[in-house]
Design an enzyme around this catalytic site. Sequence first.
Site: not given
Ligand code: NAD
Length: 415
Positions: A106, A218, A221
């Site tokens: 990371k 959330g 994505n």
């Molecule tokens: P993203 O930024 O696209 O979405 C995050 C969402 O969470 C947003 O809609 C944001 O408004 C919301 N959010 C933030 N604070 C909040 C709160 N207090 N209450 C409710 N919602 C809140 O991010 P993502 O890529 O969807 O990632 C989300 C999670 O999934 C993270 O923990 C990330 O590490 C994990 N993840 C993502 C991927 C990926 O490929 N996108 C892969 C593995 C893990």
Amino acid sequence: MVETLNPFEIVQKQIKTACDKLGLENSYFEVLKEPEKVLTVSIPVKMDDGSVKTFIGYRSQHSTVLGPAKGGVRFHPDVTMDEVKALSAWMTFKCAVIGLPYGGGKGGIKVNPKELSKGELERLSRGYFAAISPIIGPEKDIPAPDVYTNAQVMAWFMDEFSKLRGYYCPGVVTGKPIVIGGSLGRNEATARGAMFTIREAAKRVGIDLKNATVAIQGFGNAGSIAARLLNELGCKIVAVNDSRGGAYNPEGLDPKAVLEYKNKNGTVKGFPGSKDISSDELLTLDVDILVPAALENVITSKNADSIKAKIIGEAANGPTTPEADEILYKKGVLVIPDILCNAGGVTVSYFEWVQNLMNFYWTEEEVNQRLEHLMVKAFNEVYSLHKEYGVNMREAAYMVAIKRIAEALKVRGRV
Ligand code: NAD
């Protein structure tokens, strides 16, 4: 009860528990408790106003015993070395639980990217990649996007590395734009993988997905795509939220319409026909399936007892504290741990790297089929161990991963 929220202490605790439950000698924990390598770099960047500003970045390689390190790079003001170390260890276990031929890595830069111009961001990205390039490469360590990095940043990383090597080198990073070797299906992979594990969990718990109720914290994505894919299986999505508010409708929300509304209004709050709902209320709703897809440490000893969902699919990384895990396990909630539930992203990253190394590209259907095969296989392995050893699903996932790593350490003569 004092709950530690230091991610590196949490991961060390998880490693210790899994090693103990597997009955491994202490030498295994000794090898795995610290990353193999952590590089700190300073990156001086020429700013648009002519001044020079220096940023601090890290790259941690927790383990390379099963293959090259693999893991994202985040650009965030709260990045610390401990956080990067913890995230790299989680990547080791995430890759191992799926059976990918990777270790864990990371990286991160302490920066608020929203304060930079596009040119400054490009110079920072290129500077970081050049600085860590001695320990990076398709056969050593393969970065990917994470918080506030995206396909464009990966394109700069790949270009910088290719310039240093003197030839086109797409296999050095994943999550690239399709035109320079990105994989079809990568964008949906995390949510699709989560959907496969939730589907398998529902079979085990005896939940019929037709009309099963779902709440998703959330709507980014992972969360918005998971909502759509679960809805396609027949689930009723009753609540979603984002950082600005929520949308709750016990009759069910249409995920595509909610996404359109969010794209237009910047939030799901106010979606026609829905009521606002706080994050705390959403987490404790009376639903069959809860999907945390936003932040770390949202399910803690304070609210775990009030959770009513029968399945929790951790699309987010680290949403549940170890103390909350225990409470949920005693209550009989089936938690699909992050290292399993959201591993679809790294799995399709692995497919991207394989396609880059072969210079042979797959259809989206092939990608999705291979993803389904690996996710279902991993889910079944973790579920079997959870039953066999009478441990929660997270401990079982760490045990599957550490068993594999321990075998490799043993045959390689490292312990
Ligand atoms: P993203 O930024 O696209 O979405 C995050 C969402 O969470 C947003 O809609 C944001 O408004 C919301 N959010 C933030 N604070 C909040 C709160 N207090 N209450 C409710 N919602 C809140 O991010 P993502 O890529 O969807 O990632 C989300 C999670 O999934 C993270 O923990 C990330 O590490 C994990 N993840 C993502 C991927 C990926 O490929 N996108 C892969 C593995 C893990």
